[in-house]
Write an enzyme that holds these catalytic residues in place. Structure first.
Site, PDB file in Angstrom:
ATOM      1  N   SER A 192       0.838  -1.198   0.000  1.00  0.00           N
ATOM      2  CA  SER A 192       0.000   0.000   0.000  1.00  0.00           C
ATOM      3  C   SER A 192       0.882   1.262   0.000  1.00  0.00           C
ATOM      4  O   SER A 192       1.689   1.437  -0.920  1.00  0.00           O
ATOM      5  CB  SER A 192      -0.962  -0.043   1.190  1.00  0.00           C
ATOM      6  OG  SER A 192      -1.972   0.923   1.081  1.00  0.00           O
ATOM      7  N   ASP A 194      -9.282  -4.230  -6.002  1.00  0.00           N
ATOM      8  CA  ASP A 194      -8.843  -3.302  -4.956  1.00  0.00           C
ATOM      9  C   ASP A 194      -9.722  -2.058  -4.990  1.00  0.00           C
ATOM     10  O   ASP A 194      -9.814  -1.372  -6.009  1.00  0.00           O
ATOM     11  CB  ASP A 194      -7.379  -2.928  -5.203  1.00  0.00           C
ATOM     12  CG  ASP A 194      -6.783  -2.057  -4.119  1.00  0.00           C
ATOM     13  OD1 ASP A 194      -7.534  -1.586  -3.239  1.00  0.00           O
ATOM     14  OD2 ASP A 194      -5.551  -1.849  -4.141  1.00  0.00           O
ATOM     15  N   HIS A 250      -7.723  -5.139  -1.708  1.00  0.00           N
ATOM     16  CA  HIS A 250      -6.556  -4.358  -1.296  1.00  0.00           C
ATOM     17  C   HIS A 250      -5.611  -5.160  -0.405  1.00  0.00           C
ATOM     18  O   HIS A 250      -4.404  -4.979  -0.468  1.00  0.00           O
ATOM     19  CB  HIS A 250      -7.013  -3.093  -0.562  1.00  0.00           C
ATOM     20  CG  HIS A 250      -5.887  -2.142  -0.270  1.00  0.00           C
ATOM     21  ND1 HIS A 250      -5.180  -1.499  -1.269  1.00  0.00           N
ATOM     22  CD2 HIS A 250      -5.332  -1.735   0.906  1.00  0.00           C
ATOM     23  CE1 HIS A 250      -4.239  -0.739  -0.718  1.00  0.00           C
ATOM     24  NE2 HIS A 250      -4.318  -0.859   0.598  1.00  0.00           N
TER      25      HIS A 250
END
Length: 461
Positions: free
Chosen positions: A280, A374, A408
């Site tokens: 991330s 995501d 994600h």
């Protein structure tokens, strides 16, 4: 460039969560996950020969497969297997599956498919682990103290009824994060606040810095597991940890450069370069390090943007502004669950957008991993456009992996599914995305590819 397709299933499992009562699977009638009062463990049951056997027998690494068999059942007997574990906050995770024993009375999860009606179905030897779901809605399984294992409790119950059947056997197994001999070394060198994991065996080892996403603190899960496979791995904190800044308004790349130099000067880390593993926000930080710093040989990112996000990033006399986004572009679902996948402006289309990281300057090999579903970062778009961007500039140092049905969170193998959580910046309930079975496949494949990638590029030819 390569791409891996996990499955062709739809990737809107998180939408079904929104329609479930309480937004999570309803709790089963459940005994204590550690010991049922008055009932002996599987070995000591006097009324039945039923027994659970694990392989390895008592302890395994969290990211490695676990063999599960049940012996002593009747031919083709129907049973329900129920798994549970408690995290360090005392929150309970559970999964169950319906099975039918073979003709010889043995139930081997590697050979017997789960029947419809449980947490999963089909031939899924590790389903009882990756299908674990929390009783508490929106709760994520995170290991805070990697020096202690999770304790998995497994029960064999008679029949396939809605209520719990008679208990036939139970057993426990430890899922550990550190292999015997791995050393966990706190690091407080200069400004660096981190944890270094050193493998057992003959040093020096290929070195990797693991940089996690937003939320602050120090996350040791990936770093500890990577060290089990022969990498000297530094889990690096960058805010809200010990004496680091609590609420940053900007980040300085010199801090991360100091971490690179620390690793290169360490006697047990093999040079001449190191690897970076970023998840991330840690992904765009890793790409910025590769673009501006020396001695970065290999970079793997998981659902990371290729533009600088949230905090301006400073290095010497240069500042990369954060990517512009508009929270009003979020989509709102029932019960105020938000979808933030379209709030950021496109860094590839905005003329002169200064937030785009100059990844063409990176000499490192790049492995860009994205979950196609995501909903925090449009990861598939980012890695696809980044590949085109680099190829247009004559760069051939990039490989991409795009996983349909993954959201994600692409966590280490056999981690429970986490499709809806709290946004680390906006602090609201947010769709993370994904589909249960596809996610379980993606996390295993991605982890193997990351390890192979680092072994290839960080070890001597």
């Amino acid at each position: 460039m390569t791409a891996f397709t996990v499955c062709r299933q739809g990737s809107r499992c998180w939408q079904r969560w929104l329609s479930w009562p309480g937004f999570a699977p309803q709790p089963l009638q459940h005994h204590s996950p550690l010991q049922i009062p008055g009932v002996p463990t599987a070995r000591g049951l006097a009324s039945t020969a039923t027994a659970i056997r694990f392989s390895p027998a008592t302890r395994s690494l969290f990211d490695e497969p676990l063999g599960i068999t049940v012996h002593g059942l009747s031919p083709r007997q129907q049973v329900t297997l129920r798994a549970s574990l408690q995290d360090e906050a005392g929150e309970l995770f559970e999964a169950c599956a319906r099975y039918q024993a073979a003709e010889d009375g043995e139930l081997d999860l590697a050979r017997c498919p789960a029947l419809p009606g449980g947490s999963f179905s089909g031939l899924e030897p590790m389903g009882l682990l990756w299908a674990l779901q929390p009783r508490k809605a929106f709760w994520r399984l995170v290991k805070k103290d990697v020096q202690t294992p999770f304790r998995l409790q497994l029960e064999v119950l008679e029949g396939h009824g809605d209520g719990p059947g008679r208990l036939l056997a139970q057993a426990q197994h430890e899922r550990a994060f550190l292999r015997d001999g791995v050393r966990r070394v706190p690091v407080r060198e200069g400004r660096i606040r981190a944890m270094l994991f050193l493998p057992p065996g003959q040093a020096p080892f290929p070195g990797v810095i693991n940089i996690d996403g937003l939320g602050g603190g120090l996350c040791e899960q990936r770093a500890s597991l990577l060290a089990n496979h022969g990498f000297a791995t530094l889990a690096l904190a960058y805010y809200q940890y010990e004496d680091l800044i609590q609420k940053p308004t900007k980040l300085h790349l010199e801090y991360f450069e100091e971490a690179v130099n620390y690793m290169l000067q360490h006697t047990q880390v093999k040079g001449p370069g190191i690897g970076l593993l970023g998840y991330s926000k840690g992904g765009d930080l890793s790409l910025a390090m590769a673009a501006f710093l020396k001695n970065i040989t290999a970079v793997a990112t998981i659902n990371g943007p290729v533009a600088n996000t949230v905090f301006p990033l400073c290095y010497k006399d240069k500042t990369i502004p954060s990517l512009i986004w508009d929270e009003n572009r979020a989509r709102v679902y029932d019960n105020n669950i938000l979808d933030y996948s379209d709030i950021a402006f496109d860094p590839f289309k905005a003329p002169g957008n200064q937030s785009l990281i100059p990844i063409e300057k990176a000499e490192a090999h790049l492995l860009l991993i994205a979950g196609q579903d995501d909903h925090i970062i449009n990861s598939k778009y980012y890695v696809t456009e980044a590949c085109k961007y680099l190829q247009a500039r004559g760069k051939e140092n990039v490989q991409t992996l795009i996983y349909p049905g993954a959201g994600h969170c692409i966590d280490p193998p056999f981690s429970p599914f986490y499709p809806i959580g709290t946004h680390p910046v906006l602090h609201k309930r947010a769709v993370l995305g994904g589909e249960l079975t596809a996610y379980s496949k993606a996390q295993v494949h991605a982890w193997l590819q990351i390890r192979a990638f680092f072994h290839k590029h960080l070890n001597d030819k």
